[in-house]
Design an enzyme around this catalytic site. Structure first.
Site, PDB file in Angstrom:
ATOM      1  CG  ASP A  57      -1.838   1.126   1.342  1.00 47.40           C
ATOM      2  OD1 ASP A  57      -2.012   1.844   0.340  1.00 47.40           O
ATOM      3  OD2 ASP A  57      -2.410   1.333   2.423  1.00 47.40           O
TER       4      ASP A  57
ATOM      5  CB  THR B 188      -7.469   3.299  -3.532  1.00 47.78           C
ATOM      6  OG1 THR B 188      -7.164   3.694  -2.200  1.00 47.78           O
ATOM      7  CG2 THR B 188      -8.919   3.626  -3.825  1.00 47.78           C
TER       8      THR B 188
ATOM      9  CD1 TRP C 287      -1.083  -2.945   9.844  1.00 51.04           C
ATOM     10  CD2 TRP C 287      -2.150  -4.810  10.421  1.00 51.04           C
ATOM     11  NE1 TRP C 287      -2.362  -2.855   9.356  1.00 51.04           N
ATOM     12  CE2 TRP C 287      -3.040  -3.991   9.701  1.00 51.04           C
ATOM     13  CE3 TRP C 287      -2.612  -6.035  10.890  1.00 51.04           C
ATOM     14  CZ2 TRP C 287      -4.362  -4.359   9.422  1.00 51.04           C
ATOM     15  CZ3 TRP C 287      -3.928  -6.412  10.621  1.00 51.04           C
ATOM     16  CH2 TRP C 287      -4.780  -5.576   9.897  1.00 51.04           C
TER      17      TRP C 287
ATOM     18  CB  SER D  60      -0.571   2.902   5.018  1.00 52.78           C
ATOM     19  OG  SER D  60      -0.410   1.582   4.516  1.00 52.78           O
TER      20      SER D  60
ATOM     21  CG  ASP E 186      -3.760   4.509  -2.432  1.00 57.89           C
ATOM     22  OD1 ASP E 186      -2.829   3.797  -2.012  1.00 57.89           O
ATOM     23  OD2 ASP E 186      -4.874   4.545  -1.907  1.00 57.89           O
TER      24      ASP E 186
ATOM     25  CG  ASN F  85       2.881   1.597  10.638  1.00 55.48           C
ATOM     26  OD1 ASN F  85       2.370   2.703  10.520  1.00 55.48           O
ATOM     27  ND2 ASN F  85       3.810   1.333  11.547  1.00 55.48           N
TER      28      ASN F  85
ATOM     29  CE1 TYR G  79     -10.364  -0.635  10.226  1.00 53.29           C
ATOM     30  CE2 TYR G  79      -8.196  -0.599  11.229  1.00 53.29           C
ATOM     31  CZ  TYR G  79      -9.389  -1.244  10.988  1.00 53.29           C
ATOM     32  OH  TYR G  79      -9.602  -2.484  11.516  1.00 53.29           O
TER      33      TYR G  79
END
Length: 383
Positions: A94, A279, A101, A97, A276, A99, A137
């Site tokens: 992505d 998306t 996880w 963003s 992006d 991070n 979010y």
């Protein structure tokens, strides 16, 4: 959002350049539609594609505090491994963003139980950090802890990478998604708790030939790739146009206007846009989106989706994005999608923020290069 799925063997183009082969999956939106659950979701959740980009909202207190998740519209996913011996996960790559996880074995949420969960006790290289992590979010929060371990992306081995281990994942609809977690490819200042992103660690460890990555998204189930450290000219034709990043958090650029039928109908006087990979759609302010939909002949249903007559697609106009004086047309066949249970769907959607989101609809047409060394995005006509 939609992202990348690595299910095939990765190959190295040369030392310091790694190609990950990707597979295109279904968006959660499509899965819920097929299960006749989509309208129920819209009835119980306010869904705004733009909550992923909180700084674009005039009043940031009413939206997500960490840009992360637009689960309904992720379409491309990929495989990584964490730990020694490796534990495998499917993640979304992505650019909106930063991070990494994945679910942990300590997570009791149903969404976690239906996915792969990381077990720290089974990895000889895992280290606790003592940190907690909470990523907000649109419909809740992913909560968990932070650990450190070896993360492997094909031939790339990222040692001592900090990542989140979720202990709570809210929402019944997370049960239906294909991916286990998220791997963010945005700038470091988007990362929660100051965690160094995976891409930055790959660069810091001198594993990449160049400080960039590039993405080709196929319209087919297979054929998509993300290339770390290089550019593959076999995926595009013509020259690359370079666009400066206007905000070093997301991959944000300045856009001049949007033209349909030789008329400037959106982004008048200029606007900001985010490229992006996370998306699937193209989204923008409601009035501008309404202009595009009206010109294209799309009509909004009760749940906010725009429908078009499938037989009319060939006659619908191109939507042209003008960026730094260059025109980037997207045809109707590219900005619509077939729906087996009902009319065809327009891939333009409203967002209450003021950012345009150029998602996979755009990236499938234009091979995209994310150049951190020069803080720019490269665009070239995809094959």
């Amino acid at each position: 959002m939609r992202l990348l799925v690595l299910l095939c063997t990765a190959s190295a183009l040369s030392q310091g350049i790694t190609k990950l082969r990707l597979e295109r999956g279904k968006k959660l939106r499509q899965v819920l539609r097929e299960k006749a659950l989509l309208h129920h979701f819209f009835q119980h959740h306010h869904y705004d594609i733009g909550t992923k980009f909180p700084h674009a909202f005039p009043n940031g207190t009413k939206v997500a505090t960490e840009p992360l998740l637009n689960t309904l519209d992720m379409e491309y996913y990929g495989a990584i491994s964490i730990g020694t011996p490796p534990q495998d996960f499917t993640v979304v790559f992505d650019t909106g963003s930063s991070n990494l996880w994945v679910p942990s074995v300590s997570c009791t949420s149903l969404a976690c139980q239906n996915h792969q969960m990381f077990n720290p006790s089974q990895s000889s290289t895992y280290k606790r950090t003592g940190q907690n992590l909470s990523i907000q979010y649109g419909t809740g929060a992913m909560e968990g802890t932070v650990g450190s371990d070896t993360v492997t992306l094909a031939s790339l081995v990222d040692i001592n990478q900090q990542f989140g281990l979720s202990t709570t994942e809210p929402g019944q609809f997370f049960v239906h998604v294909k991916f286990d977690g998220i791997l963010g490819l945005g700038y470091p200042n988007l990362a929660a708790d100051g965690i160094t992103p995976v891409f930055d660690n790959l660069v810091n460890e001198s594993l990449l030939e160049e400080n960039l990555f590039s993405v080709y998204l196929s319209r087919e189930t297979t054929g998509s790739v993300v290339i770390f450290g290089g550019i593959d000219e076999s995926y595009f034709t013509g020259s690359i146009s370079w666009v400066s990043v206007s905000y070093q958090g997301y991959w944000q650029i300045s856009m001049d206007s949007i033209i349909v039928n030789n008329q400037e109908i959106a982004c008048r006087g200029g606007c900001q846009a985010v490229v992006d990979t996370g998306t699937s759609l193209v989204a923008g302010p409601p009035s501008d989106i309404s202009n595009i939909q009206s010109t294209a002949g799309a009509r909004q249903d009760a749940y906010g989706e725009y429908n078009v007559n499938c037989s009319s697609i060939s006659a619908m106009p191109d939507v042209i994005f003008v960026i730094e004086g260059m025109q980037y047309p997207v045809s109707a066949s590219a900005y619509t999608e077939q729906n087996s249970k009902g009319p065809c769907i327009s891939s333009f959607q409203n967002t209450s923020g003021n950012l345009w989101i150029l998602g996979d609809v755009f990236i499938r047409v234009y091979y995209s290069i994310f150049d951190r060394a020069n803080n720019r995005v490269g665009l070239a006509k995809a094959i």
